[in-house]
Design a protein around this motif. Sequence first.
Motif, short mmCIF file in Angstrom:
data_model
loop_
_atom_site.label_atom_id
_atom_site.label_comp_id
_atom_site.label_asym_id
_atom_site.label_seq_id
_atom_site.Cartn_x
_atom_site.Cartn_y
_atom_site.Cartn_z
N PRO A 1 4.51 -8.59 18.15
CA PRO A 1 3.90 -8.23 19.40
C PRO A 1 2.50 -8.88 19.59
CG PRO A 1 4.78 -6.32 17.89
CD PRO A 1 4.98 -7.68 17.36
N VAL A 2 1.97 -9.25 21.01
CA VAL A 2 0.71 -9.79 21.19
C VAL A 2 -0.28 -8.95 20.47
CG1 VAL A 2 -0.72 -10.39 23.03
CG2 VAL A 2 1.63 -10.90 23.08
N HIS A 3 -0.14 -7.49 20.69
CA HIS A 3 -1.41 -6.69 20.06
C HIS A 3 -1.73 -6.95 18.45
CE1 HIS A 3 1.63 -3.89 18.62
NE2 HIS A 3 2.01 -3.52 19.50
N ASP A 4 -0.68 -7.30 17.98
CA ASP A 4 -0.93 -7.70 16.51
C ASP A 4 -1.51 -8.95 16.32
OD1 ASP A 4 0.72 -5.51 15.81
OD2 ASP A 4 2.03 -6.67 14.66
N VAL A 5 -1.68 -9.85 17.24
CA VAL A 5 -2.44 -10.98 17.23
C VAL A 5 -3.79 -10.54 17.45
CG1 VAL A 5 -2.94 -13.12 18.37
CG2 VAL A 5 -0.71 -12.40 17.90
N VAL A 6 -3.92 -9.73 18.43
CA VAL A 6 -5.23 -9.06 18.73
C VAL A 6 -5.81 -8.36 17.46
CG1 VAL A 6 -6.57 -7.39 20.11
CG2 VAL A 6 -4.71 -8.77 20.97
N VAL A 7 -5.06 -7.95 16.69
CA VAL A 7 -5.76 -7.19 15.49
C VAL A 7 -6.49 -8.14 14.60
CG1 VAL A 7 -5.28 -5.41 13.53
CG2 VAL A 7 -4.13 -4.96 15.76
N LEU B 1 -18.49 -15.75 24.41
CA LEU B 1 -17.63 -16.72 24.71
C LEU B 1 -16.92 -17.48 23.57
CD1 LEU B 1 -20.17 -18.85 27.04
CD2 LEU B 1 -18.24 -17.21 27.70
N LEU B 2 -17.44 -17.61 22.20
CA LEU B 2 -16.75 -18.05 21.33
C LEU B 2 -15.35 -17.35 20.80
CD1 LEU B 2 -16.94 -20.25 19.14
CD2 LEU B 2 -18.23 -18.89 17.63
N GLN B 3 -15.47 -16.22 20.86
CA GLN B 3 -14.30 -15.05 21.09
C GLN B 3 -13.15 -15.57 21.54
OE1 GLN B 3 -15.09 -10.72 20.13
NE2 GLN B 3 -17.15 -11.32 20.96
N PHE B 4 -13.21 -15.84 23.24
CA PHE B 4 -12.41 -16.36 23.97
C PHE B 4 -11.84 -17.80 23.75
CE2 PHE B 4 -14.11 -12.63 26.21
CZ PHE B 4 -12.96 -11.98 26.54
N VAL B 5 -12.71 -18.62 22.97
CA VAL B 5 -12.11 -19.90 22.56
C VAL B 5 -11.46 -20.09 21.21
CG1 VAL B 5 -13.43 -20.90 24.49
CG2 VAL B 5 -14.23 -20.83 22.22
N SER B 6 -11.56 -19.02 20.56
CA SER B 6 -11.15 -18.86 19.20
C SER B 6 -9.83 -18.24 18.88
CB SER B 6 -12.30 -18.63 18.21
OG SER B 6 -13.45 -19.17 18.52
N GLY B 7 -9.07 -17.65 20.09
CA GLY B 7 -7.90 -17.21 19.62
C GLY B 7 -8.21 -15.39 19.32
N VAL B 8 -9.10 -15.13 19.54
CA VAL B 8 -9.25 -13.44 19.16
C VAL B 8 -8.38 -12.39 19.84
CG1 VAL B 8 -10.99 -11.67 18.74
CG2 VAL B 8 -11.57 -13.97 18.15
N TYR B 9 -8.48 -12.72 21.19
CA TYR B 9 -7.79 -11.74 21.73
C TYR B 9 -6.32 -11.97 22.40
CZ TYR B 9 -12.32 -9.80 22.16
OH TYR B 9 -13.57 -9.37 21.37
N TYR B 10 -5.76 -13.24 22.16
CA TYR B 10 -4.45 -13.76 22.60
C TYR B 10 -4.09 -15.17 21.79
CZ TYR B 10 -7.77 -15.95 25.89
OH TYR B 10 -8.95 -16.76 26.38
N PRO B 11 -3.01 -15.43 21.82
CA PRO B 11 -2.50 -16.51 21.01
C PRO B 11 -3.44 -17.79 21.04
CG PRO B 11 -0.75 -15.25 21.58
CD PRO B 11 -1.71 -14.79 22.49
N PHE B 12 -3.87 -18.42 20.25
CA PHE B 12 -4.78 -19.71 20.26
C PHE B 12 -4.11 -20.65 21.05
CE2 PHE B 12 -6.50 -23.45 18.68
CZ PHE B 12 -7.95 -23.31 19.05
N ALA B 13 -2.92 -20.83 20.70
CA ALA B 13 -1.93 -22.09 21.23
C ALA B 13 -1.86 -21.93 22.83
CB ALA B 13 -0.54 -22.15 20.70
N GLN B 14 -2.00 -20.86 23.34
CA GLN B 14 -1.84 -20.51 24.92
C GLN B 14 -3.30 -21.07 25.44
OE1 GLN B 14 -0.53 -16.69 25.68
NE2 GLN B 14 1.25 -16.74 24.52
N LEU B 15 -4.26 -21.36 24.81
CA LEU B 15 -5.45 -21.68 25.67
C LEU B 15 -5.10 -23.30 26.10
CD1 LEU B 15 -8.20 -20.60 22.80
CD2 LEU B 15 -7.87 -19.83 25.35
N PRO B 16 -6.01 -23.46 27.14
CA PRO B 16 -6.02 -25.26 27.33
C PRO B 16 -6.46 -25.97 26.17
CG PRO B 16 -6.83 -23.73 29.23
CD PRO B 16 -6.68 -23.08 28.03
N GLN B 17 -5.90 -27.18 25.97
CA GLN B 17 -6.18 -28.03 24.86
C GLN B 17 -7.81 -28.33 24.73
OE1 GLN B 17 -4.00 -31.62 24.33
NE2 GLN B 17 -1.92 -30.56 23.75
#
Length: 286
Positions: free
Chosen positions: A74-80, A201-217
């Motif tokens: 589950p995505v919420h486990d990644v958030v945890v 901002l750092l939290q959003f580019v570090s994969g805190v709230y969703y899977p890191f691989a889904q971020l733009p490269q």
Amino acid sequence: MSTPTAAARAAAPRELPGRTLPGTVRTGLRRGWGEIRVFFRNRTALVFGTLLPLALMLLFGTLFKGSVPGTDVPVHDVVVAGVLASGVMSAAFNTLAIGTALENGDGTLKRLRGTPLSPVAHVLAKAVLVLALSALQLVLVPVVAWAAFGFTPPATPGRWAFLLWVFLLGVLANSFLGIAIGSLATDRRGIGAVLQFPFVLLQFVSGVYYPFAQLPQTLQHIGALFPLKWLAQGMRAALLPDSLAATEPAHAWEPVRLSLVLLAWTAGGLLLCVAAQRRLLRKGRS
């Protein structure tokens, strides 16, 4: 009969009438307990340092439904896992950066030099505060996640050992960086607000709230420059199933690499911390 010189009297341990003052460890621990009580009396610090990460975990964990693509996690486990990493960084970095800046600005550190509290005891007191706040996050985040999402903590000793290893590295690296930044800060009164913006901002580019691989490269490369990304990856490696490792950019947890990165940040933070403290001492003597 010779009389003691001024230097000898200054070097001799201070004593109270009829008894010796407590040692460094005992003084540091007692001071640390006082720091903890002061922190929890500060409602702003309590909300932003302890309760806000939990609120954000509940918010994003509720908003993001379903599983990580290609897995049954589950995505919420990644958030945890991400919020736990963010909470540890907040407890160590933000707390010490703000505290160091304020104590330098209002003369607290200078006044401490005239008391029996040694510099070692003062550092020990700060270590007690940071470890207490970080450990609180380590306990509260999984407990609240279990109650809200049915999150299951790791079941094997190896995963618990790796969790504690990553936790300690994260606390050390962020503590040294926090002291260094707080020592170098010029806007001491506004440092709390100054730190919050880049930290969010750092939290959003570090994969805190969703899977890191889904971020733009591009954002992945930016996030990989900072310790929070590696701390969050270590938390995922310790807390989440191995099937999720395939979704990482390297398609593996990379425990050795992330450990080396966090160790490098710890060493670099320590060097920066020592340099900043020496600069403060030279400035205070000039």
